[in-house]
Scaffold this motif. Structure first.
Motif, short mmCIF file in Angstrom:
data_model
loop_
_atom_site.label_atom_id
_atom_site.label_comp_id
_atom_site.label_asym_id
_atom_site.label_seq_id
_atom_site.Cartn_x
_atom_site.Cartn_y
_atom_site.Cartn_z
N ALA A 113 0.82 -1.22 0.00
CA ALA A 113 0.00 0.00 0.00
C ALA A 113 0.85 1.27 0.00
O ALA A 113 0.59 2.22 -0.74
CB ALA A 113 -0.93 -0.01 1.21
N LEU B 207 -6.24 -1.43 -4.04
CA LEU B 207 -7.50 -2.16 -4.23
C LEU B 207 -7.96 -2.14 -5.68
O LEU B 207 -7.48 -1.33 -6.47
CB LEU B 207 -8.60 -1.51 -3.38
CG LEU B 207 -8.34 -1.51 -1.89
CD1 LEU B 207 -9.45 -0.75 -1.17
CD2 LEU B 207 -8.25 -2.93 -1.36
N SER C 48 3.97 -6.16 -5.73
CA SER C 48 2.59 -6.61 -5.46
C SER C 48 1.69 -6.37 -6.66
O SER C 48 0.62 -6.96 -6.76
CB SER C 48 2.04 -5.90 -4.21
OG SER C 48 1.63 -4.59 -4.50
N ILE D 92 -0.86 -0.64 -14.81
CA ILE D 92 -0.31 0.19 -13.73
C ILE D 92 1.19 -0.04 -13.60
O ILE D 92 1.97 0.90 -13.45
CB ILE D 92 -1.02 -0.09 -12.38
CG1 ILE D 92 -2.49 0.34 -12.44
CG2 ILE D 92 -0.32 0.64 -11.24
CD1 ILE D 92 -3.26 0.14 -11.16
N GLY E 76 3.64 3.48 -1.05
CA GLY E 76 4.55 3.53 -2.19
C GLY E 76 4.47 4.89 -2.85
O GLY E 76 4.18 5.89 -2.20
N LEU E 77 4.72 4.89 -4.15
CA LEU E 77 4.66 6.16 -4.88
C LEU E 77 3.29 6.78 -4.77
O LEU E 77 3.13 8.00 -4.88
CB LEU E 77 4.97 5.91 -6.35
CG LEU E 77 6.39 5.42 -6.65
CD1 LEU E 77 6.52 5.08 -8.13
CD2 LEU E 77 7.41 6.47 -6.25
N1 TRP Z 1 -0.73 1.24 -3.39
C1 TRP Z 1 0.54 1.38 -4.01
C2 TRP Z 1 1.02 2.81 -3.84
O1 TRP Z 1 0.37 3.58 -3.19
C3 TRP Z 1 0.54 0.97 -5.45
C4 TRP Z 1 -0.11 -0.34 -5.67
C5 TRP Z 1 0.35 -1.55 -5.29
C6 TRP Z 1 -1.36 -0.55 -6.29
N2 TRP Z 1 -0.55 -2.52 -5.63
C7 TRP Z 1 -1.60 -1.93 -6.24
C8 TRP Z 1 -2.27 0.29 -6.85
C9 TRP Z 1 -2.81 -2.45 -6.74
C10 TRP Z 1 -3.46 -0.22 -7.35
C11 TRP Z 1 -3.73 -1.58 -7.28
O2 TRP Z 1 2.03 3.18 -4.35
#
Ligand code: TRP
Length: 459
Positions: free
Chosen positions: A25, A232, A325, A103, A27-28
């Motif tokens: 969760a 999510l 992830s 993504i 991250g960038l």
């Molecule tokens: N949540 C991550 C972030 O804030 C990015 C991420 C990882 C993500 N897994 C995901 C975004 C699945 C959308 C769906 O950088």
């Protein structure tokens, strides 16, 4: 189809899951995307909508994804196939796999910038430069195809190497050390940022909602950001939930991950918003925001180059733990459903994302037409922005709506509640959870999407 054999792991403990989940969760999304999107959409009002979405919509969806994963022990496509065999629900899983590909492509490009900035900051490139000169260094860097594609390639290779070996031990162990360090440097930046001359304007922009500046699109952006930040809508949490032990408390794990993630996003805003105004920059300047704001701030901090380098190292690590992830979702699909070896699955998923990332890397001014594909609401969108919008926003909202409807109505809130109660015998939120997953989440998100389709102008 037996997918629960030796190939599948289990997190070593509840803490292990919380760290890996928070690693995904945080991250960038927190440090690059949250302040950028908030800046483009009116600041404080965006933050309010973001927080409301986390509490009223996203948490319920996160619990839904985790229970789906833990119950079926499968990747997203496999999970839907197990619970609703022979139906079209599997396409929701396939949308997730495609979204993972979309993504990961642009995520790796931006992560490549943070990687490149480790070396720039360490070499003291920004020392003594004015805000305008710092901006020029950034533009020169991202419009140089050798650097931008090169860093993207290195970053994706790093991610694939980690995924080849399996994630758990390494990522769990490193997250324990690195996440607290990231938090420490972030707190330092907040302290410096809020005490800069002229920080007050930024604090007001960030904390005082100006509803007049909020558009319908801003609302969609805030909800989209909440889903993005919590990982999510594409099955990351289904996949991570499938490695969660039946003994663990799913509900409190989800609350931990969501709280840590929200806390760090809010902090990043406190580090960045005051500085934008203090340095006379434009909060709506888009993707490059942090890469211009932060070097300015490091120039104003004792041992700034050292902390700056440390910050970009940690941000790179935070980005790796998230990117794995994302790439893990298509990889798990190839392993489970196409019977590929882990190596082959990761290679295809990673290489595919690398290729899709090339136009994104070239769309920051290097190649004219890629940088200016269409204009929405007076803003020019390039390829990277468009991928971000389509996969990082709409697709996640649609995916999350689908999960809520599936868990609330098809698989059923009762079954989800039974899964949540495993490892948590004192669980008593059945009625509340059923309300949130059957009504609150799907109605709110569906209403949003319908408004967007019916009144595209108002958005
Ligand atoms: N949540 C991550 C972030 O804030 C990015 C991420 C990882 C993500 N897994 C995901 C975004 C699945 C959308 C769906 O950088």
């Amino acid at each position: 189809m037996n997918t629960s054999g030796n190939e599948r792991g289990v997190w070593s403990s509840k803490l292990g899951f919380i760290l890996a989940g928070a690693g995904s969760a945080v991250g960038l999304g927190n440090i690059w995307r949250f302040p950028t999107t908030a800046g483009e959409n009116g600041g404080g009002a965006f933050v309010v909508v973001y927080l409301v979405s986390i509490g009223l919509i996203c948490l319920a969806v996160m619990i839904a994804e985790l229970s789906l994963g833990r119950h079926t022990q499968r990747n997203p496509v496999g999970a839907y196939k197990t619970l609703a065999p022979g139906t079209a629900w599997k396409y929701l899983g396939i949308l997730g796999v495609l979204t993972g590909w979309g993504i990961s492509s642009f995520y790796s490009v931006v992560a490549g910038w943070t990687f490149g900035y480790i070396f720039k900051t360490a070499a003291g490139v920004f020392s003594g430069l004015s805000p305008v000169e710092i901006e020029k260094v950034f533009t020169d860097f991202i419009t140089n195809p050798v650097y931008s594609i090169g860093c993207h390639a290195i970053f994706m290779t790093l991610t694939m190497l980690i995924l080849f070996g399996g994630v758990k031990a390494g990522i769990e162990r490193w997250s324990k050390i690195l996440m607290p360090l990231l938090l420490f440097i972030l707190l330092l930046l907040v302290a410096r940022s809020v005490t800069l001359d002229g920080a007050g304007k930024g604090l007001r922009f960030y904390m005082m909602p100006d509803w007049g500046a909020m558009t319908g699109r801003g609302v969609v952006a805030a909800v989209g950001q909440a889903f993005f930040s919590l990982s999510l809508g594409m099955g990351t949490m289904i996949t991570y939930g499938s490695y969660l032990s039946k003994k663990d408390n799913l509900l409190s794990s989800a609350v931990w991950v969501a709280s840590l993630d929200t806390f760090i996003a809010l902090l990043a805003g406190f580090a960045i918003m005051p500085a934008i105004f203090a340095f006379g920059l434009d909060p709506a300047k888009g993707a490059g925001l942090i890469f211009v704001v932060l070097p300015n701030m490091f120039n104003k901090i004792f041992l700034g180059n050292l902390f700056g380098t440390g910050f970009f190292v940690l941000l790179t690590v935070a980005a790796v733990t998230s990117l794995i992830s994302i790439v893990e979702v298509p990889a798990a699909y190839f392993i489970d459903e196409m019977k590929m070896s882990r190596k082959k699955a990761v290679s295809i998923a990673g290489f595919g994302a690398f290729v899709a990332g090339i136009p994104a890397a070239l769309s920051m001014g290097t190649v004219g037409w890629l940088s200016d594909l269409l204009t929405i609401g007076g803003k020019k969108l390039g390829f990277l922005d468009l991928m971000n919008l389509v996969f990082g926003q709409y697709s996640l909202i649609i995916g999350s709506l689908g999960v809520a409807i599936f868990v609330g109505w098809n698989w059923g809130a009762d079954k989800a509640n039974a899964e949540i109660a495993e490892g948590n015998p004192k669980y008593s939120g059945q009625t509340i959870y059923a309300f949130f997953i059957r009504f609150m989440a799907p109605v709110a998100v569906a209403a949003l999407l319908i408004c967007l389709i019916l009144f595209p102008d108002a958005f």
